[in-house]
Write a protein that holds these residues in place. Structure first.
Motif, PDB file in Angstrom:
ATOM      1  N   HIS A 215      -2.633  15.098  53.348  1.00  0.00           N
ATOM      2  CA  HIS A 215      -1.732  14.203  53.766  1.00  0.00           C
ATOM      3  C   HIS A 215      -1.643  12.973  53.039  1.00  0.00           C
ATOM      4  O   HIS A 215      -0.745  12.364  52.575  1.00  0.00           O
ATOM      5  CB  HIS A 215      -2.083  13.974  55.339  1.00  0.00           C
ATOM      6  N   GLN A 216      -2.685  12.043  53.219  1.00  0.00           N
ATOM      7  CA  GLN A 216      -2.956  10.750  52.547  1.00  0.00           C
ATOM      8  C   GLN A 216      -4.279  10.528  51.998  1.00  0.00           C
ATOM      9  O   GLN A 216      -5.276   9.884  52.668  1.00  0.00           O
ATOM     10  CB  GLN A 216      -2.454   9.573  53.483  1.00  0.00           C
ATOM     11  N   VAL A 217      -4.679  11.111  50.793  1.00  0.00           N
ATOM     12  CA  VAL A 217      -5.906  11.133  50.363  1.00  0.00           C
ATOM     13  C   VAL A 217      -6.173   9.556  49.861  1.00  0.00           C
ATOM     14  O   VAL A 217      -5.417   9.275  49.312  1.00  0.00           O
ATOM     15  CB  VAL A 217      -6.022  12.188  49.111  1.00  0.00           C
ATOM     16  N   LYS A 218      -7.402   9.132  50.245  1.00  0.00           N
ATOM     17  CA  LYS A 218      -7.671   7.755  49.845  1.00  0.00           C
ATOM     18  C   LYS A 218      -8.669   7.370  48.858  1.00  0.00           C
ATOM     19  O   LYS A 218      -8.897   6.407  48.336  1.00  0.00           O
ATOM     20  CB  LYS A 218      -7.993   7.024  51.080  1.00  0.00           C
ATOM     21  N   SER A 219      -9.682   8.498  48.873  1.00  0.00           N
ATOM     22  CA  SER A 219     -10.633   8.554  47.875  1.00  0.00           C
ATOM     23  C   SER A 219     -11.196  10.021  47.504  1.00  0.00           C
ATOM     24  O   SER A 219     -10.833  10.769  48.101  1.00  0.00           O
ATOM     25  CB  SER A 219     -11.781   7.732  48.334  1.00  0.00           C
ATOM     26  N   MET A 220     -11.959  10.245  46.529  1.00  0.00           N
ATOM     27  CA  MET A 220     -12.584  11.233  45.907  1.00  0.00           C
ATOM     28  C   MET A 220     -13.988  10.948  45.519  1.00  0.00           C
ATOM     29  O   MET A 220     -14.209   9.934  44.980  1.00  0.00           O
ATOM     30  CB  MET A 220     -11.639  11.991  44.902  1.00  0.00           C
ATOM     31  N   LEU A 221     -14.658  12.157  45.451  1.00  0.00           N
ATOM     32  CA  LEU A 221     -15.999  12.023  44.965  1.00  0.00           C
ATOM     33  C   LEU A 221     -16.374  13.557  44.730  1.00  0.00           C
ATOM     34  O   LEU A 221     -16.172  14.513  45.200  1.00  0.00           O
ATOM     35  CB  LEU A 221     -17.132  11.755  46.037  1.00  0.00           C
ATOM     36  N   PHE A 222     -17.448  13.544  43.684  1.00  0.00           N
ATOM     37  CA  PHE A 222     -18.139  15.011  43.322  1.00  0.00           C
ATOM     38  C   PHE A 222     -19.177  14.911  44.089  1.00  0.00           C
ATOM     39  O   PHE A 222     -19.734  13.942  44.628  1.00  0.00           O
ATOM     40  CB  PHE A 222     -18.606  14.834  41.656  1.00  0.00           C
ATOM     41  N   ASP A 223     -19.476  16.263  44.568  1.00  0.00           N
ATOM     42  CA  ASP A 223     -20.988  16.634  45.122  1.00  0.00           C
ATOM     43  C   ASP A 223     -22.040  16.185  44.178  1.00  0.00           C
ATOM     44  O   ASP A 223     -21.975  16.532  42.992  1.00  0.00           O
ATOM     45  CB  ASP A 223     -20.972  18.003  45.613  1.00  0.00           C
ATOM     46  N   THR A 224     -23.067  15.468  44.625  1.00  0.00           N
ATOM     47  CA  THR A 224     -23.800  14.925  43.582  1.00  0.00           C
ATOM     48  C   THR A 224     -24.861  15.936  43.176  1.00  0.00           C
ATOM     49  O   THR A 224     -25.142  15.876  41.760  1.00  0.00           O
ATOM     50  CB  THR A 224     -24.910  13.921  44.140  1.00  0.00           C
ATOM     51  N   PRO A 225     -25.164  17.008  43.952  1.00  0.00           N
ATOM     52  CA  PRO A 225     -26.436  17.944  43.210  1.00  0.00           C
ATOM     53  C   PRO A 225     -25.889  18.763  41.992  1.00  0.00           C
ATOM     54  O   PRO A 225     -26.442  18.961  40.992  1.00  0.00           O
ATOM     55  CB  PRO A 225     -26.808  18.963  44.481  1.00  0.00           C
ATOM     56  N   THR A 226     -24.486  19.125  41.982  1.00  0.00           N
ATOM     57  CA  THR A 226     -24.014  20.114  41.045  1.00  0.00           C
ATOM     58  C   THR A 226     -22.856  19.653  40.285  1.00  0.00           C
ATOM     59  O   THR A 226     -22.453  20.009  39.280  1.00  0.00           O
ATOM     60  CB  THR A 226     -23.587  21.367  41.941  1.00  0.00           C
ATOM     61  N   ARG A 227     -21.831  18.727  40.979  1.00  0.00           N
ATOM     62  CA  ARG A 227     -20.844  18.356  40.274  1.00  0.00           C
ATOM     63  C   ARG A 227     -19.581  19.324  40.372  1.00  0.00           C
ATOM     64  O   ARG A 227     -18.879  19.311  39.435  1.00  0.00           O
ATOM     65  CB  ARG A 227     -21.046  17.361  39.274  1.00  0.00           C
ATOM     66  N   THR A 229     -18.134  20.625  43.181  1.00  0.00           N
ATOM     67  CA  THR A 229     -17.039  20.445  44.021  1.00  0.00           C
ATOM     68  C   THR A 229     -16.409  19.098  43.989  1.00  0.00           C
ATOM     69  O   THR A 229     -17.398  18.250  43.934  1.00  0.00           O
ATOM     70  CB  THR A 229     -17.814  20.692  45.308  1.00  0.00           C
ATOM     71  N   LEU A 230     -15.411  18.950  43.950  1.00  0.00           N
ATOM     72  CA  LEU A 230     -14.697  17.594  44.311  1.00  0.00           C
ATOM     73  C   LEU A 230     -14.008  17.592  45.600  1.00  0.00           C
ATOM     74  O   LEU A 230     -13.187  18.375  46.054  1.00  0.00           O
ATOM     75  CB  LEU A 230     -13.466  17.510  43.265  1.00  0.00           C
ATOM     76  N   PHE A 231     -14.615  16.416  46.348  1.00  0.00           N
ATOM     77  CA  PHE A 231     -14.102  16.195  47.600  1.00  0.00           C
ATOM     78  C   PHE A 231     -13.010  15.147  47.717  1.00  0.00           C
ATOM     79  O   PHE A 231     -13.202  14.126  47.108  1.00  0.00           O
ATOM     80  CB  PHE A 231     -15.387  15.758  48.754  1.00  0.00           C
ATOM     81  N   LEU A 232     -12.168  15.562  48.685  1.00  0.00           N
ATOM     82  CA  LEU A 232     -10.962  14.543  48.824  1.00  0.00           C
ATOM     83  C   LEU A 232     -10.939  13.887  50.228  1.00  0.00           C
ATOM     84  O   LEU A 232     -10.949  14.969  51.241  1.00  0.00           O
ATOM     85  CB  LEU A 232      -9.496  15.219  48.363  1.00  0.00           C
ATOM     86  N   VAL A 233     -11.118  12.689  50.405  1.00  0.00           N
ATOM     87  CA  VAL A 233     -11.115  12.140  51.751  1.00  0.00           C
ATOM     88  C   VAL A 233      -9.687  11.704  52.132  1.00  0.00           C
ATOM     89  O   VAL A 233      -9.101  11.049  51.688  1.00  0.00           O
ATOM     90  CB  VAL A 233     -12.022  10.990  51.820  1.00  0.00           C
ATOM     91  N   PHE A 251     -11.058  17.343  52.257  1.00  0.00           N
ATOM     92  CA  PHE A 251     -10.845  18.530  51.529  1.00  0.00           C
ATOM     93  C   PHE A 251     -11.718  18.921  50.456  1.00  0.00           C
ATOM     94  O   PHE A 251     -12.502  18.041  49.979  1.00  0.00           O
ATOM     95  CB  PHE A 251      -9.193  18.679  51.110  1.00  0.00           C
ATOM     96  N   TYR A 252     -11.568  20.048  49.964  1.00  0.00           N
ATOM     97  CA  TYR A 252     -12.765  20.269  48.540  1.00  0.00           C
ATOM     98  C   TYR A 252     -11.800  21.114  47.673  1.00  0.00           C
ATOM     99  O   TYR A 252     -11.078  22.052  47.942  1.00  0.00           O
ATOM    100  CB  TYR A 252     -13.945  20.861  48.825  1.00  0.00           C
ATOM    101  N   ALA A 253     -12.200  20.997  46.272  1.00  0.00           N
ATOM    102  CA  ALA A 253     -11.577  21.795  45.312  1.00  0.00           C
ATOM    103  C   ALA A 253     -12.811  21.947  44.388  1.00  0.00           C
ATOM    104  O   ALA A 253     -13.685  21.473  44.286  1.00  0.00           O
ATOM    105  CB  ALA A 253     -10.535  21.014  44.479  1.00  0.00           C
ATOM    106  N   LEU A 254     -12.793  23.434  43.532  1.00  0.00           N
ATOM    107  CA  LEU A 254     -13.840  23.763  42.752  1.00  0.00           C
ATOM    108  C   LEU A 254     -13.747  23.895  41.502  1.00  0.00           C
ATOM    109  O   LEU A 254     -12.443  23.936  40.974  1.00  0.00           O
ATOM    110  CB  LEU A 254     -13.941  25.344  43.327  1.00  0.00           C
ATOM    111  N   ARG A 255     -14.745  23.439  40.715  1.00  0.00           N
ATOM    112  CA  ARG A 255     -14.472  23.296  39.127  1.00  0.00           C
ATOM    113  C   ARG A 255     -14.021  24.606  38.797  1.00  0.00           C
ATOM    114  O   ARG A 255     -13.318  24.652  37.576  1.00  0.00           O
ATOM    115  CB  ARG A 255     -15.889  22.910  38.790  1.00  0.00           C
TER     116      ARG A 255
END
Length: 483
Positions: A215-227, A229-233, A251-255
Motif C-alpha cells: 500500500h504505502q511502504v515507508k521504509s525497508m531493511l535487510f534481515d541482519t543475520p543473512t541479508r 530477506t528484504l523487509f518492507l514496512v 512484507f518480505y522479498a527474497l534474494r
C-alpha cells in the motif's frame, strides 16, 4: 542556472582536449604530428625518469611523469599514487599522463613499465611525493529533471539517462556477483522499488506498487543475520482499529527471487519502520502512540497468526512518523521522530529493547536548526540515518565507536550525532544567497558550497567511504565523500 555540476563537466571536457593535444598530438620538438602509433618500449634502450608535475592538487588532478622510452601503449604502463592505482590516460613515450585517485594521501608516486609479454621491465618511485589537497565534496550520481517541464518520472537506463520520481529511502547491498547495489524506495508511498547498480552504472525497476497488497511502504531493511530477506514496512492506512488482521504492515522479498516477488509477513496497524537484530529478533513501531513492538510473540489461534508484543511508546503516547535504526554492534536502537533522535538499549539476554530516552533534540518536539549538544540541538523532521565507524574512537578505545548521520529533511542538511550527543552539520546549506535560501541543487564543498533539497534517505559504502543520499525534491541521488 549554470550549476556547479555543469561547470565540472565542461572543465573535464576541456582537460580531455588538453591531454589529447599534450600527449598524442605533440612531438618532443613541439610540432604537431597527428595521432601516433601505439608502441611498447624499445628493449634496446634504457627507460629513464626525470620528474613529475604538478607536485600537489586534488583528486582527479592530471599528473605528468617525464622521462624516456615509456612507449605509447598505456596497457603496459601502471601509475600508483599513495599505493592506489591511478587511471593512465595517455603516453607520448616521454611523458605519461595519469589522474590522481581517491585515498592517495600517502603521496608516493610509482611508475611500472611492462614489456610486450606483460613482464615487469622497469619500476621507479620518485623521490618527491605528491601532496593531495583533499576536501569533503558533494556530487550528483544519477537522476535528472526534464528542463522543459521541470518534472521527472520513473525512467530506467544508464546513470546519465535515469530519472526518479521522488527518491525516499536507500539500502546498500552487494549482490552475488560482487556488484555494489543501492535499493531505493522511489516516492514516499513506494511508487516503485528501484535498483541502482554502482558497478554497471545502471538503474532498473525491481517492482512497481501494488504487489501482494503493498500500500504505502515507508521504509525497508535487510534481515541482519543473512541479508537474504528484504523487509518492507507499510503504512497500510489503518491507524487505530481493533481487528489487527485486516492488512499487512510488513512484507518480505527474497534474494533468491531477485527481490521481485513480495509476500505478507505481519498484519497490524500502520507502521513506519523496523529493525532486525543480529540474533534475528525483529522490532517494529506503529503510528498510534508510536508504540514499539517485538514481532511474532503472541499466537492468535482464531486467525492462525502471530501478533507482536507491545513494549513501550517512544514519546508519551504521542503519534508521529518514527523510524528505527540498529546500532551495528547491537548496543542500541536509534529512533528519529518528534524532531529528535531517541535511543534505547538492547538487552541481548532477554532479547528486549529498553524504553527509549531522548538523545538529542528538543524535549517538547519543537523544530528548528541548531548545532549543539544534547537537548540544545534542533532538527526539522529527521528521517533516515546510518551508523559509521569512527577510526579515532577505535584508537581511543571507546565502547561505542559509531557516529550517526541523519537526513534532516526540512533543514536540507545531513547532520552528524556523536555517541556523546554532539550535533553538527555534516553537509548541505552551503553558498547561501541574498534570498536566504539554503535548499537547492549545487555540488561542491560539503559545507561551503553544496545544497540539498529535502534529503530523506542515506546509506554508506564502508569500503569506499562514500555516503549516498536520496535528495528527494531534487529527484537525484547524491554522493558525499573525501575528494
Amino acid at each position: 542556472m549554470f550549476r556547479e555540476s555543469t561547470y565540472c563537466f565542461v572543465r573535464m571536457l576541456l582537460l580531455s582536449l588538453i591531454v589529447s593535444v599534450a600527449i598524442i598530438g605533440c612531438s618532443d620538438e613541439g610540432g604537431y604530428e597527428g595521432p601516433k602509433k601505439v608502441e611498447a618500449t624499445d628493449p634496446s634502450k634504457p627507460i629513464t625518469f626525470t620528474d613529475f608535475f604538478p607536485k600537489k592538487g586534488s583528486v582527479r588532478t592530471l599528473i605528468f611523469c617525464e622521462g624516456s622510452n615509456f612507449g605509447t601503449d598505456i596497457s603496459k604502463i601502471e601509475v600508483i599514487i599513495g599505493g592506489v592505482p591511478a587511471p593512465v590516460i595517455g603516453s607520448s613515450g616521454t611523458r605519461i599522463c595519469a589522474m590522481v585517485p581517491r585515498r592517495s594521501e600517502r603521496g608516493d608516486v610509482m611508475v611500472r613499465i611492462m614489456d610486450q609479454s606483460g613482464r615487469l621491465q622497469k619500476e621507479y618511485t620518485f623521490d618527491e611525493k605528491f601532496t593531495l589537497n583533499s576536501a569533503l565534496q558533494v556530487n550528483t550520481l544519477t537522476g535528472k529533471i526534464d528542463p522543459q517541464t521541470n518534472s521527472s518520472s520513473i525512467v530506467n537506463g544508464t546513470f546519465e539517462e535515469a530519472e526518479f520520481q521522488n527518491p525516499w529511502w536507500l539500502e546498500f547491498d552487494v549482490d552475488e556477483e560482487g556488484n555494489k547495489i543501492i535499493y531505493c524506495i522511489d516516492e514516499e508511498n513506494l511508487a516503485a522499488l528501484r535498483k541502482i547498480n554502482l558497478t554497471t552504472r545502471e538503474v532498473s525497476t525491481v517492482f512497481m506498487k501494488g504487489q501482494a497488497g503493498v500500500h504505502q511502504v515507508k521504509s525497508m531493511l535487510f534481515d541482519t543475520p543473512t541479508r537474504d530477506t528484504l523487509f518492507l514496512v507499510d503504512d497500510n492506512g489503518r491507524g487505530n482499529w481493533n481487528d489487527r488482521h485486516q492488512m499487512p504492515n510488513m512484507f518480505y522479498a527474497l534474494r533468491s527471487e531477485g527481490f521481485r516477488k513480495v509476500y505478507p509477513y505481519l498484519y497490524g496497524q500502520c507502521s513506519y519502520s523496523a529493525v532486525s537484530m543480529q540474533d534475528g529478533t525483529i522490532f517494529y513501531n506503529t503510528w498510534e502512540t508510536s508504540m514499539v513492538y517485538k514481532a511474532r510473540q503472541i499466537y492468535d489461534a482464531p486467525s492462525g497468526m502471530w501478533d507482536g508484543k507491545a513494549l513501550f511508546s517512544v514519546k508519551s503516547n504521542s503519534n508521529d512518523h518514527v523510524f528505527m535504526f540498529r546500532h551495528p554492534e547491537d548496543l542500541y536502537v536509534y529512533m528519529t521522530g518528534f524532531n529528535g533522535i531517541y535511543r534505547c538499549a538492547y538487552d541481548r539476554e532477554k532479547k528486549e529493547l529498553v524504553s527509549s530516552v531522548l538523545h538529542v533534540g528538543d524535549i517538547g518536539g519543537g523544530s528548528g536548526y541548531v548545532d549543539a549538544p544534547g537537548t540544545s540541538a534542533r532538527f526539522n523532521r529527521p528521517r533516515q540515518g546510518v551508523f559509521v565507524k569512527n577510526k579515532e574512537y577505535v584508537a581511543q578505545g571507546k565502547e561505542d565507536v559509531y557516529d550517526f548521520y541523519v537526513c534532516d529533511h526540512y533543514n536540507h542538511a545531513i547532520r552528524k550525532i556523536t555517541p556523546d550527543g554532539e550535533v553538527s552539520t555534516f553537509a548541505g546549506r552551503g553558498s547561501v544567497g541574498i534570498d536566504g535560501k539554503v535548499e537547492g541543487w549545487i555540488d561542491g564543498d560539503a559545507r561551503a558550497t553544496a545544497r540539498f533539497w529535502d534529503p530523506t534517505g542515506i546509506c554508506y559504502d564502508e569500503e569506499e567511504e562514500v555516503f549516498y543520499v536520496a535528495d528527494r525534491s531534487n529527484k537525484r541521488i547524491r554522493t558525499i565523500s573525501v575528494e
